[in-house]
Design an enzyme around this catalytic site. Structure first.
Site, short mmCIF file in Angstrom:
data_model
loop_
_atom_site.label_atom_id
_atom_site.label_comp_id
_atom_site.label_asym_id
_atom_site.label_seq_id
_atom_site.Cartn_x
_atom_site.Cartn_y
_atom_site.Cartn_z
N GLU A 1 0.82 -1.22 0.00
CA GLU A 1 0.00 0.00 0.00
C GLU A 1 0.85 1.27 0.00
OE1 GLU A 1 -2.80 -0.27 3.23
OE2 GLU A 1 -4.06 -1.65 2.10
N GLU B 1 -6.25 -8.30 0.24
CA GLU B 1 -6.62 -8.18 1.65
C GLU B 1 -8.10 -7.85 1.75
OE1 GLU B 1 -4.53 -5.26 3.97
OE2 GLU B 1 -2.59 -5.79 3.13
N TRP C 1 -10.22 0.12 12.52
CA TRP C 1 -9.92 1.52 12.21
C TRP C 1 -11.11 2.29 11.65
CZ3 TRP C 1 -10.68 1.97 6.98
CH2 TRP C 1 -10.48 0.83 6.20
N GLU D 1 -2.75 -3.20 15.78
CA GLU D 1 -3.77 -3.99 15.09
C GLU D 1 -4.21 -5.22 15.89
OE1 GLU D 1 -1.96 -4.26 11.18
OE2 GLU D 1 -3.21 -2.59 10.52
#
Ligand code: GAL
Length: 673
Positions: A158, A310, A318, A358
């Protein structure tokens, strides 16, 4: 010749199922890793993305590599018959690198060096950063090039962000010089006399200045260009030793990077997609939006199957509201991606980490561990389903409608100080897309420069950035019998974000549409406005936000405004050009866009593959004499679809009734041929 695309990974003639796997976080817990390899086959996992954030473990100090742990993982994946998407680990620099080489950290817009923080925090130009990433990636490629588990290179993760350091500034000036050749050509193209910004040398052009719209637009292009350049640098390090396919995972419509410019440099498109249930609480609305993003990914490489790299197996950590998927929804979403051309369903992540930002994000294996959990069971069930649906792999999606979604156009809307602070560009594209989606008419989402041949309908909402060359292609498409639809705020600027002379829509688009826009009004949310349509658009449609005031110059009126001082003025039109028609919807009205797309599609005899009740999405992937139909019920009620005779259930081969009821959030895949 086969219609089927070859497997993305040689030898992997199956749908891929798996996701991010971070054993680097579990090195002190070997029992967890043993458990991973016991459970992956149970969940039908056949691909894992590894070492995405593994650099600090792979190179604990400069030049000293520690591959032992990765050797073991690669061997274990190979032993289970799986494949690895091996990352070049640039997404997260080790802290030692940031500390020793300050130049690898980004400089912000105000000239401050950023601290080591989070991930994706490195400069794309720094020679040290480039040397270090090439070294570790090259070492990985050399070590694993011939490893039986290696299937794919996952380049970085990303990409995003910008840097204003001296190296990046120098690259920016080089970029401008190559683009414009002479400073006065840039001054003219950029309308640089505005607020006296006329430049006399390249190095006067500060990257962060937002005064000139052209400067902002070129900066955005440059940021993409820099990022692509860095990605190519990483790929070159891989290519010294390995010819396995490369990809880099995208973020849907991420506004900062023009993914179309990445596409030619990678072998397969990969996307990370996390539906925002908190934004679109209505599931079919959300499903249409994700259909749009999936089709965008398929379009980035001309229809080639892509990878859902993903998605979350359960929830995110989030979003404003971290909603759980309802029973059945996991399969529904996974199959939707496949229906729109993905040859994989992959997750972030296989096992939840115990610490870090996370630890609350969904994972296939939760903190409780084991397989006795709803999420694990749904993931494993989908894994088994995908194994049964291997025949879908590589099949294309056929669409007669194209929708133009263009990053540069988006930038011109979002960066220009215009009629309203916030541009609805993406939302309006999705409104047009949804009109086709809910009628089960397949759509290719294409770029401004992509060929229009083979389509019957081209939807190009808010097509702001137009050039004479683009307009010529549109004219040829319409003359040959196509229907072209565009909207308010189209054709205002050229490729330097400078207004076309002679009024809007410019660049020749005015003549194709047979209209001239005179003014543009913006509504407050509670302002009243309505479109009163005639003919194919007969009806009343509420208007949101944007209203072009225009005159017809050859076009026929399809709708008029019903309120405000311009009540009675034209609001939508059609212009016959050659064998085709050019439509203009002057106001933002999702309802009118819906009616317009319906009428235009009907005019071309485009119809759904089968009757289905509202909220059921029917998509097809077909070729080589076999036809797969995906029936996806996005409602929480029971809905009927009528495939008609000749279909079997693609998963178990049993014949299917001519009409079938789909329970809440249920999904079926049918096969014919
Ligand atoms: C993605 C990212 C993953 C993980 C995930 C959480 O954007 O690539 O590393 O952070 O989000 O949703």
């Amino acid at each position: 010749m086969s219609d089927r695309f070859p497997p993305i990974i040689t030898g992997q003639d199956r749908l891929l199922h798996g996701g991010d796997y971070n054993p680097d976080q579990w090195q002190a817990h070997p029992a967890a890793i043993d458990e991973d390899f016991r459970l992956m086959p149970v969940a039908g996992v056949n691909i894992v993305s590894v070492a995405v954030f593994g650099w600090a473990r792979l190179e604990p100090e400069e030049g000293r590599y520690a591959f032992g742990w990765l050797d073991e993982i690669m061997d274990r994946v190979a032993a289970m018959g799986g494949t690895v998407a091996l990352a070049s680990p640039s997404a997260a620099r080790p802290p030692w690198l940031a500390k020793r080489y300050r130049e690898t950290s980004r400089i912000d817009r105000n000239g401050r060096r950023e601290s080591y923080d989070g991930r994706h925090n490195h400069c794309y130009s720094s020679p040290v950063m480039r040397a270090r990433i090439a070294a570790v990636t090259g070492a990985l490629a050399e070590r694993y090039a011939a490893h039986p588990a290696l299937g794919l290179w996952h380049i970085s993760n990303e990409y995003g962000g910008e840097c204003f350091c001296e190296y990046c500034q120098a690259a920016w000036w080089r970029y401008l010089e190559e683009r414009y050749g002479a400073i006065d050509r840039l001054n003219a193209a950029w309308w640089a006399d505005f607020w006296g910004h006329r430049f006399s040398a390249w190095d006067e052009i500060t990257p962060g200045d937002g005064t000139l719209d052209a400067q902002k637009l070129d900066w955005s292009r440059f940021v993409t260009d820099r990022t692509v350049d860095f990605m190519q640098h990483e790929i070159a390090a891989v290519r010294r030793f390995s010819d396995k396919p490369v990809t880099s995972n995208f973020m849907g419509t991420f506004p900062m990077l023009d993914y179309r410019r990445f596409a030619p440099h990678i072998d397969v498109i990969a996307n990370d997609w996390y539906p925002a249930y908190n934004v679109d609480r209505d599931l079919p609305t959300q499903a249409a939006h994700q259909g749009f993003v999936h089709d965008l990914m398929r379009g980035l490489k001309g229809g080639q199957p892509w990878l859902l790299m993903e998605s979350t197996p359960s929830t995110t950590n989030w979003q404003a509201v971290g909603k759980l998927k309802r029973p059945g929804q996991h399969r529904l979403e996974g199959l939707q991606a496949v229906a729109h051309g993905s040859d994989s369903v992959m997750y972030f992540q296989w096992r939840k980490g115990r610490g870090g930002a996370e630890k609350m994000h969904g994972g296939v294996i939760d903190h409780a561990g084991g397989s006795d959990a709803r999420v694990f069971r749904e993931v494993a069930a989908l894994g088994a389903d995908l194994a049964r649906l291997g025949g879908v792999r590589g099949l294309p999606v056929d669409a007669r409608i194209a929708l133009v979604y263009d990053w540069e156009t988006r930038w011109t809307h979002e960066q220009n100080m215009g009629p309203a602070r916030q541009s609805p560009y993406e939302q309006v594209c999705v409104e047009f897309y949804r009109a086709a989606w809910r009628r089960n008419l397949p759509v290719d989402v294409i770029g401004r420069d992509d060929p229009l041949d083979g389509y019957q309908v081209v939807l190009a909402p808010m097509l702001n950035l137009v050039t004479p060359a683009l307009v010529e292609r549109v004219r040829a498409f319409v003359e040959a019998g196509g229907s072209f639809c565009t909207t308010f705020l189209s054709g205002m600027v050229d490729e330097c974000a400078t207004c076309h002379p002679g009024g809007w829509p410019g660049g020749g688009l005015r003549e194709v549409l047979g209209i001239l826009v005179e003014e543009h009004d913006v509504l407050y949310p509670d302002d009243e406005q309505v479109l009163e349509g005639v003919g194919d658009l007969a009806g009343r449609y509420p208007v949101q936000q944007h209203c072009d005031l225009f005159h017809c110059q050859g076009a026929e009126i399809l709708a008029r405004y019903g309120a405000q001082f311009y009540a009675g003025a034209p609001a939508a039109s059609v212009h016959r050009v050659g064998e085709g028609r050019a439509y203009y919807l002057g106001a933002r009205s999702a309802a009118c866009a819906d009616a317009l797309v319906a009428a235009v599609a009907a005019g071309h005899d485009l119809a759904a593959p089968m009757p289905a009740e509202d909220g059921v999405s029917v998509r097809r992937r077909s070729g080589d004499g076999v036809d797969y139909a995906f029936l996806l019920n996005w409602t929480t009620g029971t809905r009927r679809a009528e495939p008609g005779p000749g279909w079997v259930d693609a998963e178990d081969g049993t014949p299917v009734a001519a009409a079938l009821d789909l329970g809440p959030l249920a999904s079926r895949v049918l096969r014919r041929g």
